[in-house]
Design an enzyme around this catalytic site. Structure first.
Site, short mmCIF file in Angstrom:
data_model
loop_
_atom_site.label_atom_id
_atom_site.label_comp_id
_atom_site.label_asym_id
_atom_site.label_seq_id
_atom_site.Cartn_x
_atom_site.Cartn_y
_atom_site.Cartn_z
N TYR A 5 0.70 -1.32 -0.07
CA TYR A 5 -0.04 0.10 -0.02
C TYR A 5 1.02 1.23 0.18
O TYR A 5 0.61 2.32 -0.55
CB TYR A 5 -0.84 0.04 1.39
CG TYR A 5 -2.18 -0.75 1.04
CD1 TYR A 5 -2.37 -2.08 0.74
CD2 TYR A 5 -3.49 -0.04 1.00
CE1 TYR A 5 -3.46 -2.75 0.76
CE2 TYR A 5 -4.78 -0.48 0.80
CZ TYR A 5 -4.67 -2.00 0.60
OH TYR A 5 -6.01 -2.69 0.36
N ASP A 29 -2.68 -17.96 0.07
CA ASP A 29 -3.60 -18.52 -0.71
C ASP A 29 -4.54 -19.85 -0.20
O ASP A 29 -5.68 -19.94 -0.33
CB ASP A 29 -3.18 -19.08 -2.21
CG ASP A 29 -1.82 -19.91 -1.96
OD1 ASP A 29 -1.37 -19.84 -1.02
OD2 ASP A 29 -1.52 -20.59 -2.87
C1 IPM Z 1 -10.42 -1.40 2.95
C2 IPM Z 1 -10.78 -0.74 1.80
C3 IPM Z 1 -9.70 0.11 1.58
C4 IPM Z 1 -8.24 -0.64 1.67
C5 IPM Z 1 -9.70 1.02 0.42
C6 IPM Z 1 -11.11 1.74 0.40
C7 IPM Z 1 -8.53 2.01 0.36
O1 IPM Z 1 -10.85 -1.87 0.81
O2 IPM Z 1 -10.44 -0.81 4.26
O3 IPM Z 1 -10.60 -2.83 3.29
O4 IPM Z 1 -7.79 -1.24 0.35
O5 IPM Z 1 -7.73 -0.83 2.51
#
Ligand code: IPM
Ligand code: MG
Length: 369
Positions: free
Chosen positions: A142, A226
């Site tokens: 991320y 997985d």
């Molecule tokens: C979650 C959501 C978020 C993520 C998005 C909205 C950025 O899917 O909180 O699970 O990917 O973390």
């Protein structure tokens, strides 16, 4: 009575509707003298882009930083599909997580007895299900750099995301998982892909060491991510605490959520490190998204949002009794047959967001009597 500073960030889509139901519950708790709240409100996501050109202003971030807890509805929707990647609606949520250091995301997947038949799995597989997914939330793919799309000499493109974890990042999330397991059934499963990814090799190594050094009383199992997805739909009750990285946690928590009958049921907590005063930054949000297809139509299930408030009462304010009451009110409401469309199943007549919120508040009032 201590007064708690609560920041409400309803966001987009169904966020404002479900947050409105939380406000009703908060009013009942204050009236009953169970707690006092100083409530502030601000914008995050698409609504902040519309108002300020960015998905989270510095002022909103400062407010979030000063609050004892943050409740967030949902962000994003097709209206903002075209905005620049850097200022997309989701970036507001990601900035809150990153800048407040909310590295530990707790996503409980609990199957309420009254809802076992709403699950896509057979009742005996999910009845009594109670899993706690512990998702690392401020690292991994991320946030890893480089994260870019470059143009190659032949004009085609190349996209890179970077999956990166350090020892310290893995250690602290492992501690959260093991500490939680001690208060639950004493079992942790750790999911990664050490068969393919270097970050998985390190993840497994660090989790194993933290376990050996500090938690000999806990049973630890390693599972490939997985296989974990497969096991979650094959035999979900084999898991108790499940710790995993940011991306696998995103995917596996959606799978676990659906086992419980509906994504509309599940709350979550995102917690920072404990500071010198013993408190920690915390944001609470439903696992479901902004559901633009049903937004503004009084169709959304407010239970995940109300459940997120219960988690805030418990984890941020130390109001375990009030949290128990809110959770019991949810259970009572479901047991009495109240259903929004997502959990109605065949035959039941669904009620709307407001009616569901009212039903939960009515159950709460009668428990307070
Ligand atoms: C979650 C959501 C978020 C993520 C998005 C909205 C950025 O899917 O909180 O699970 O990917 O973390
Ligand atoms: Mg997700």
């Amino acid at each position: 009575m201590t007064s708690y500073k609560l920041l409400l960030l309803p966001g987009d889509g169904i966020g404002p509707e479900v947050m409105a139901q939380v406000e009703v519950v908060l009013a009942v708790l204050s009236e009953a003298g169970l707690a006092k709240f100083e409530i502030e409100r601000d914008l995050v996501g698409g609504c902040a882009i519309d108002a300020h050109g960015v998905p989270l202003t510095d002022a909103a971030l400062a407010r979030a930083d000063a609050a004892d807890a943050i409740l967030l509805g949902a962000v994003g929707g097709p209206k903002w599909a075209g905005v620049r990647y850097e200022i997309r609606a989701e970036a507001g949520l990601l900035r809150l997580r990153k800048d407040l250091g909310l590295f530990a995301n707790l996503r409980p997947a609990i199957c309420y007895p009254a809802l076992a038949d709403a699950s896509a799995l057979k009742r005996d597989l999910v009845e009594g299900l109670d899993i706690m997914i512990v998702r690392e939330l401020t690292g991994g793919v991320y946030f890893g750099e480089p994260k870019e799309i470059t143009v190659l000499p032949d004009g085609s493109k190349r996209a890179v995301d970077t999956q990166v974890y350090t020892t310290a990042e893995i250690e602290r999330i492992a501690h959260v998982a093991f500490d939680l397991a001690r208060k639950r059934s004493g079992r942790v499963a750790s999911a990664e892909k050490h068969n393919v990814m270097k970050s998985g090799v390190l993840w497994k190594e660090v989790v194993t060491r933290v376990h050996g050094e500090h938690y000999p009383d806990i049973a630890l199992e390693h599972v490939l991510a997985d296989n974990c997805a497969m096991q979650l739909v094959r035999k979900p009750k084999q898991f108790d605490v499940l710790v995993t990285d940011n991306l696998f946690g995103d995917v596996l928590s959606d799978v676990a959520a659906m086992l419980t009958g509906s994504l509309g049921m599940l709350p979550s907590a995102s917690l920072g490190a404990v500071d010198a005063k013993g408190s920690r930054k915390a944001l609470y949000e439903p696992v479901h998204g902004s559901a633009p297809d049903i937004a503004g139509r009084d169709l959304a299930n407010p239970i995940a949002m109300i459940g997120s408030l219960a988690m805030a009462l418990r984890y941020s304010f130390g109001l375990g009794e009030a949290a128990d009451l809110v959770e019991a009110a949810i259970t009572d409401t479901l047991a009495a047959g109240a259903r929004t469309g997502d959990i109605a199943g065949a035959g039941a007549k669904p009620i709307g967001t407001t009616a569901m919120g009212e039903a939960v508040t009515a159950s709460l009032r009668s428990r307070l009597r």
